[in-house]
Write a protein that holds these residues in place. Structure first.
Motif, PDB file in Angstrom:
ATOM      1  N   ARG A 404     -15.778  19.444 -57.010  1.00 14.35           N
ATOM      2  CA  ARG A 404     -16.382  18.229 -57.560  1.00 14.35           C
ATOM      3  C   ARG A 404     -16.563  17.258 -56.401  1.00 14.35           C
ATOM      4  O   ARG A 404     -15.621  16.973 -55.658  1.00 14.35           O
ATOM      5  CB  ARG A 404     -15.472  17.621 -58.629  1.00 14.35           C
ATOM      6  N   ARG A 405     -17.780  16.719 -56.259  1.00 15.63           N
ATOM      7  CA  ARG A 405     -18.126  15.906 -55.088  1.00 15.63           C
ATOM      8  C   ARG A 405     -18.578  14.519 -55.513  1.00 15.63           C
ATOM      9  O   ARG A 405     -19.358  14.370 -56.446  1.00 15.63           O
ATOM     10  CB  ARG A 405     -19.247  16.606 -54.300  1.00 15.63           C
ATOM     11  N   TRP A 406     -18.070  13.485 -54.808  1.00 12.87           N
ATOM     12  CA  TRP A 406     -18.507  12.099 -55.003  1.00 12.87           C
ATOM     13  C   TRP A 406     -18.913  11.513 -53.647  1.00 12.87           C
ATOM     14  O   TRP A 406     -18.230  11.742 -52.648  1.00 12.87           O
ATOM     15  CB  TRP A 406     -17.380  11.221 -55.553  1.00 12.87           C
ATOM     16  N   GLU A 407     -19.968  10.734 -53.640  1.00 10.85           N
ATOM     17  CA  GLU A 407     -20.317   9.966 -52.443  1.00 10.85           C
ATOM     18  C   GLU A 407     -20.281   8.493 -52.805  1.00 10.85           C
ATOM     19  O   GLU A 407     -20.909   8.061 -53.770  1.00 10.85           O
ATOM     20  CB  GLU A 407     -21.698  10.338 -51.907  1.00 10.85           C
ATOM     21  N   PHE A 408     -19.567   7.694 -52.016  1.00  9.57           N
ATOM     22  CA  PHE A 408     -19.370   6.281 -52.302  1.00  9.57           C
ATOM     23  C   PHE A 408     -20.387   5.418 -51.560  1.00  9.57           C
ATOM     24  O   PHE A 408     -21.124   5.893 -50.689  1.00  9.57           O
ATOM     25  CB  PHE A 408     -17.936   5.876 -51.941  1.00  9.57           C
ATOM     26  N   GLU A 409     -20.408   4.133 -51.898  1.00  7.16           N
ATOM     27  CA  GLU A 409     -21.358   3.211 -51.289  1.00  7.16           C
ATOM     28  C   GLU A 409     -21.191   3.128 -49.776  1.00  7.16           C
ATOM     29  O   GLU A 409     -22.153   2.904 -49.052  1.00  7.16           O
ATOM     30  CB  GLU A 409     -21.191   1.812 -51.902  1.00  7.16           C
ATOM     31  N   ASN A 410     -19.967   3.302 -49.285  1.00  7.28           N
ATOM     32  CA  ASN A 410     -19.723   3.224 -47.846  1.00  7.28           C
ATOM     33  C   ASN A 410     -20.019   4.547 -47.134  1.00  7.28           C
ATOM     34  O   ASN A 410     -19.668   4.727 -45.973  1.00  7.28           O
ATOM     35  CB  ASN A 410     -18.283   2.797 -47.564  1.00  7.28           C
ATOM     36  N   ARG A 411     -20.622   5.500 -47.869  1.00  7.48           N
ATOM     37  CA  ARG A 411     -21.074   6.794 -47.357  1.00  7.48           C
ATOM     38  C   ARG A 411     -19.947   7.793 -47.132  1.00  7.48           C
ATOM     39  O   ARG A 411     -20.181   8.891 -46.625  1.00  7.48           O
ATOM     40  CB  ARG A 411     -21.894   6.620 -46.065  1.00  7.48           C
ATOM     41  N   TRP A 412     -18.721   7.446 -47.494  1.00  8.46           N
ATOM     42  CA  TRP A 412     -17.653   8.442 -47.480  1.00  8.46           C
ATOM     43  C   TRP A 412     -17.856   9.403 -48.647  1.00  8.46           C
ATOM     44  O   TRP A 412     -18.233   8.998 -49.746  1.00  8.46           O
ATOM     45  CB  TRP A 412     -16.297   7.770 -47.588  1.00  8.46           C
ATOM     46  N   VAL A 413     -17.592  10.672 -48.396  1.00  3.33           N
ATOM     47  CA  VAL A 413     -17.727  11.718 -49.410  1.00  3.33           C
ATOM     48  C   VAL A 413     -16.341  12.261 -49.743  1.00  3.33           C
ATOM     49  O   VAL A 413     -15.598  12.689 -48.843  1.00  3.33           O
ATOM     50  CB  VAL A 413     -18.636  12.862 -48.921  1.00  3.33           C
ATOM     51  N   GLN A 414     -16.009  12.223 -51.013  1.00  2.00           N
ATOM     52  CA  GLN A 414     -14.738  12.788 -51.483  1.00  2.00           C
ATOM     53  C   GLN A 414     -15.027  14.084 -52.223  1.00  2.00           C
ATOM     54  O   GLN A 414     -15.891  14.126 -53.096  1.00  2.00           O
ATOM     55  CB  GLN A 414     -14.021  11.800 -52.398  1.00  2.00           C
ATOM     56  N   LEU A 437      -4.565  31.248 -53.926  1.00  2.00           N
ATOM     57  CA  LEU A 437      -5.254  30.264 -54.760  1.00  2.00           C
ATOM     58  C   LEU A 437      -4.729  28.894 -54.360  1.00  2.00           C
ATOM     59  O   LEU A 437      -3.536  28.615 -54.508  1.00  2.00           O
ATOM     60  CB  LEU A 437      -4.981  30.536 -56.248  1.00  2.00           C
ATOM     61  N   TYR A 438      -5.621  28.066 -53.828  1.00  2.00           N
ATOM     62  CA  TYR A 438      -5.128  26.779 -53.344  1.00  2.00           C
ATOM     63  C   TYR A 438      -6.138  25.670 -53.612  1.00  2.00           C
ATOM     64  O   TYR A 438      -7.320  25.810 -53.339  1.00  2.00           O
ATOM     65  CB  TYR A 438      -4.776  26.838 -51.861  1.00  2.00           C
ATOM     66  N   PRO A 439      -5.643  24.567 -54.191  1.00  2.00           N
ATOM     67  CA  PRO A 439      -6.488  23.376 -54.345  1.00  2.00           C
ATOM     68  C   PRO A 439      -6.493  22.562 -53.054  1.00  2.00           C
ATOM     69  O   PRO A 439      -5.607  22.710 -52.204  1.00  2.00           O
ATOM     70  CB  PRO A 439      -5.822  22.617 -55.487  1.00  2.00           C
ATOM     71  N   GLY A 440      -7.489  21.695 -52.945  1.00  2.00           N
ATOM     72  CA  GLY A 440      -7.580  20.840 -51.766  1.00  2.00           C
ATOM     73  C   GLY A 440      -8.392  19.598 -52.063  1.00  2.00           C
ATOM     74  O   GLY A 440      -9.105  19.508 -53.069  1.00  2.00           O
ATOM     75  N   VAL A 441      -8.279  18.629 -51.178  1.00  2.00           N
ATOM     76  CA  VAL A 441      -9.072  17.404 -51.268  1.00  2.00           C
ATOM     77  C   VAL A 441      -9.477  17.015 -49.848  1.00  2.00           C
ATOM     78  O   VAL A 441      -8.694  17.178 -48.898  1.00  2.00           O
ATOM     79  CB  VAL A 441      -8.287  16.268 -51.946  1.00  2.00           C
ATOM     80  N   SER A 442     -10.696  16.544 -49.698  1.00  2.00           N
ATOM     81  CA  SER A 442     -11.169  16.134 -48.376  1.00  2.00           C
ATOM     82  C   SER A 442     -11.975  14.853 -48.486  1.00  2.00           C
ATOM     83  O   SER A 442     -12.566  14.554 -49.531  1.00  2.00           O
ATOM     84  CB  SER A 442     -12.032  17.237 -47.738  1.00  2.00           C
ATOM     85  N   TRP A 443     -11.959  14.098 -47.393  1.00  2.00           N
ATOM     86  CA  TRP A 443     -12.793  12.902 -47.264  1.00  2.00           C
ATOM     87  C   TRP A 443     -13.553  13.042 -45.944  1.00  2.00           C
ATOM     88  O   TRP A 443     -12.957  13.354 -44.899  1.00  2.00           O
ATOM     89  CB  TRP A 443     -11.942  11.643 -47.241  1.00  2.00           C
ATOM     90  N   SER A 444     -14.835  12.803 -45.982  1.00  2.00           N
ATOM     91  CA  SER A 444     -15.644  12.971 -44.780  1.00  2.00           C
ATOM     92  C   SER A 444     -16.775  11.950 -44.776  1.00  2.00           C
ATOM     93  O   SER A 444     -17.194  11.443 -45.822  1.00  2.00           O
ATOM     94  CB  SER A 444     -16.228  14.386 -44.696  1.00  2.00           C
ATOM     95  N   ARG A 445     -17.263  11.652 -43.573  1.00  2.00           N
ATOM     96  CA  ARG A 445     -18.421  10.774 -43.420  1.00  2.00           C
ATOM     97  C   ARG A 445     -19.111  11.115 -42.105  1.00  2.00           C
ATOM     98  O   ARG A 445     -18.462  11.262 -41.074  1.00  2.00           O
ATOM     99  CB  ARG A 445     -18.015   9.297 -43.427  1.00  2.00           C
TER     100      ARG A 445
END
Length: 627
Positions: A404-414, A437-445
């Protein structure tokens, strides 16, 4: 035969000589005494188009006098004494000007006024406040002309379609050495966006309306039309996109930039030149002179509201691309992609990618499901198969992932994801088969200007991944990775590229961690001077095992040599290791050359490894931008 050839060569030489002269004419050489700087340059500019062959000698003298006075007048010199002498040739080729500029007109009064809704609109007052001249300053015409053009452009850009100048005067009194400048704009009411009409779209209209950067009733702003055009282009759903306000009987306020290129005013400092648009889908609109008349007519015909028409055509449903490249890390490489930017009316997409090189082959696919805001919110499902055979690593890997992907106003992508991996591998002589089997979370810009060869940019990414036997994984671990990279241009000829990467794995049984999750350093994009993924801990037999930790850093300074050629000097350091705080990082340094080719930057480096006794230097070659 020889005479015929000689005549053709003589004709060609004459044509070439004439082509080197402005307008095919002989230029008049000018010498100026008594004045210099911008005024002298402007005089030369005015006389540049004077062709002495087209006039009599007396006419040339009179025309030169007239043009010289015009050139000086725009800098406030209205009563110069000009003594002019032509050479004795017929027609003359040289003119000498001895100029006494006389008194210079100064500004006695400035009167700039706003009426209508623009009085409360800050950009108009800011344009007036930025006027560079004040009472008592010498008169220069250009700032006044630029202010007039700026106010006119602001009126059209910001929806004041009834605008007009009620006073536009420059009163010059040479006898009194003074000037009075008057400019009064009555903007009238500010128009607002009306209804948006979509036509030609194969995608659900509601999805496109969710991407609007404005709403009916908002104050009109032409830049919002360009932003909406840009957003539609970024979806890759459409082959052509036209977003324009509707005026009278379908007339438009804007036309495509290429249609009006010949008619564009070189003087106007247009608002469109200030927009940031993401290439290549978007073309920023330009104002036309016909738009001024059409806009005024809109104000007379109806309420202050401008409907918007959006005309679309579908993009090709199947798009194919083949790429061939080379890098010293992997040697020759081939990439084949098959993209389907849309497969249904909801805008779902499916992309396939095949990559082949000597040490690695992989096939992967991504199914995208855009949500209400297609550019910012989506589900993504990926699959992939990969085979690796590099040094002490042998691996066959299959992966499934849902994200599941979100992009915020400051252009960071979660991105929050769950990944399942089966890997059959041999690493450093040890064989294993694992299912993880592994979950993960990332933040990128990623931010960049001029993506092909960035003059400014930065990239950051941090990710956390966890696996546990409680949900059926064969390995327990917590994995953290992070990277940052920066590009800055100093002046026009100096460029700095720097970056750092870190990684760490916390686990009780490292042997269960597959090679795809272990850390290796070295290579074109890591520590230059060392082989691709050749830096990591080794077992008792001297074979690479991969590391639990990673640290790399790089600093590179580039300087333009000439045109699209740049030189580079760099220092890289780093390693993959078992525990934090290694005694010695592996360091390499060297020199390189960059060529900005039509297919992208080509990088050639020679690096010396300071911590490798077996090799004195290593060549690195790669094609493509830093990120």
């Amino acid at each position: 035969m020889g005479d015929h050839v000689g005549k053709r060569l003589g004709t060609a030489t004459l044509v070439a000589a004439l082509a080197l002269m402005p307008g095919g004419a002989l230029a008049l050489d000018v010498r100026i005494d008594g004045i210099d700087g911008n005024v002298a340059e402007n005089i030369r500019h005015y006389l540049d188009g004077l062709d002495p062959e087209q006039f009599s000698r007396a006419r040339v003298e009179g025309e030169a006098q007239r043009r010289t006075r015009e050139a000086m007048r725009v800098y406030g010199y209205y009563e110069p004494d000009i003594r002019l002498r032509l050479d004795d040739r017929d027609p003359p080729r040289h003119v000498e000007l001895a100029i006494d500029p006389g008194p210079r007109v100064t500004i006695e009064r400035l009167s700039f006024r706003l009426a209508g809704d623009a009085r409360e609109d800050p950009p108009f007052q800011e344009a007036i406040d930025a006027f560079p001249l004040a009472v008592g300053d010498p008169l220069v015409h250009a700032p006044y002309d630029r202010l007039r053009a700026r106010l006119a452009n602001l009126s059209l850009e910001r929806g004041y379609f009834d605008w007009r100048f009620t006073d536009r005067r420059m009163e010059v009194r040479p006898f009194a050495e003074s000037a009075r400048l008057y400019l009064a704009l009555d903007s009238g009411p500010r128009y607002r966006f009306g209804n948006v009409t979509l036509s030609g779209s194969h995608i659900e209209p509601e999805r496109l309306r969710n991407m609007l950067t404005f709403a009916p009733g908002d104050p009109y702003l032409a830049g919002e039309l360009a932003r909406y055009n840009q957003r539609l282009g970024q979806t890759r759903w459409f082959g052509s996109i036209t977003v324009r306000p509707r005026l009278i009987e379908g007339e438009a306020l804007f036309r495509d930039a290429d249609a009006d290129a010949d008619a564009a005013s070189a003087e106007a400092d247009g608002w469109w030149g200030e927009l940031e648009a993401s290439p290549p889908e978007v073309e920023t609109p330009t104002l036309t002179m016909a738009a001024v008349d059409a806009a005024a007519a809109v104000g007379r015909r109806g309420p202050p509201e401008v409907p918007v028409d959006v005309t679309l055509t579908p993009a090709d449903r199947h798009q194919f691309e083949v790429g061939v490249g080379f890098a010293t890390d992997v040697g020759p490489r081939l990439r084949f992609s098959w993209d389907q930017p849309w497969i249904n009316r909801y805008g779902h997409g499916l992309d396939h990618d095949l990559f082949i090189s000597a040490p690695e082959q992989r096939f992967s696919g991504v199914y995208s499901m855009p949500l209400d805001d297609p550019l910012r919110d989506s589900y993504r499902f990926q699959y992939g198969f990969r085979h690796r055979d590099n040094k002490d690593t042998r691996s066959l890997e299959a992966t499934l992932e849902g994200a599941r992907r979100w992009e915020f106003e400051n252009r960071w992508v979660q991105t929050i994801y769950v990944r399942s991996t089966f890997e059959d591998f041999t690493q450093g002589g040890d064989d294993e088969q694992v299912v993880i089997l592994y979950p993960g979370v990332s933040w990128s810009r990623t931010r960049t200007r001029n993506p092909t060869f960035p003059t400014w940019g930065d990239r950051q990414r941090i990710a956390f991944e966890v696996s546990d036997g409680a949900w059926g994984s064969d390995a327990d671990f917590l994995r953290v990775t992070g990277e940052t990279q920066w590009i800055r241009l100093f002046g026009d000829d100096m460029r700095l590229v720097t970056g750092m990467g870190i990684g760490a794995i916390e686990t009780d049984d490292f042997s269960k961690i597959p090679p795809s999750l272990r850390f290796f350093a070295g290579g074109d994009r890591s520590v230059r001077g060392y082989g691709y993924e050749s830096l990591s801990p080794r077992n008792e037999e001297g074979k690479l095992t991969g590391g639990q930790q990673l640290l790399t850093a790089s600093v590179e300074l580039q300087r333009r040599l000439t045109g699209d050629w740049w030189g580079a000097a760099f220092v890289d350091t780093g390693d993959a290791f078992e525990e934090w705080g290694p005694d010695d990082l592996n360091t390499g340094a060297g020199l390189g050359v960059r060529w900005i080719s039509p297919v992208g930057p080509i990088r050639f480096d020679i690096a010396h490894p300071f911590d490798d006794e077996d090799n004195a230097w290593r060549i690195h070659f790669a094609i493509g931008p830093e990120f």
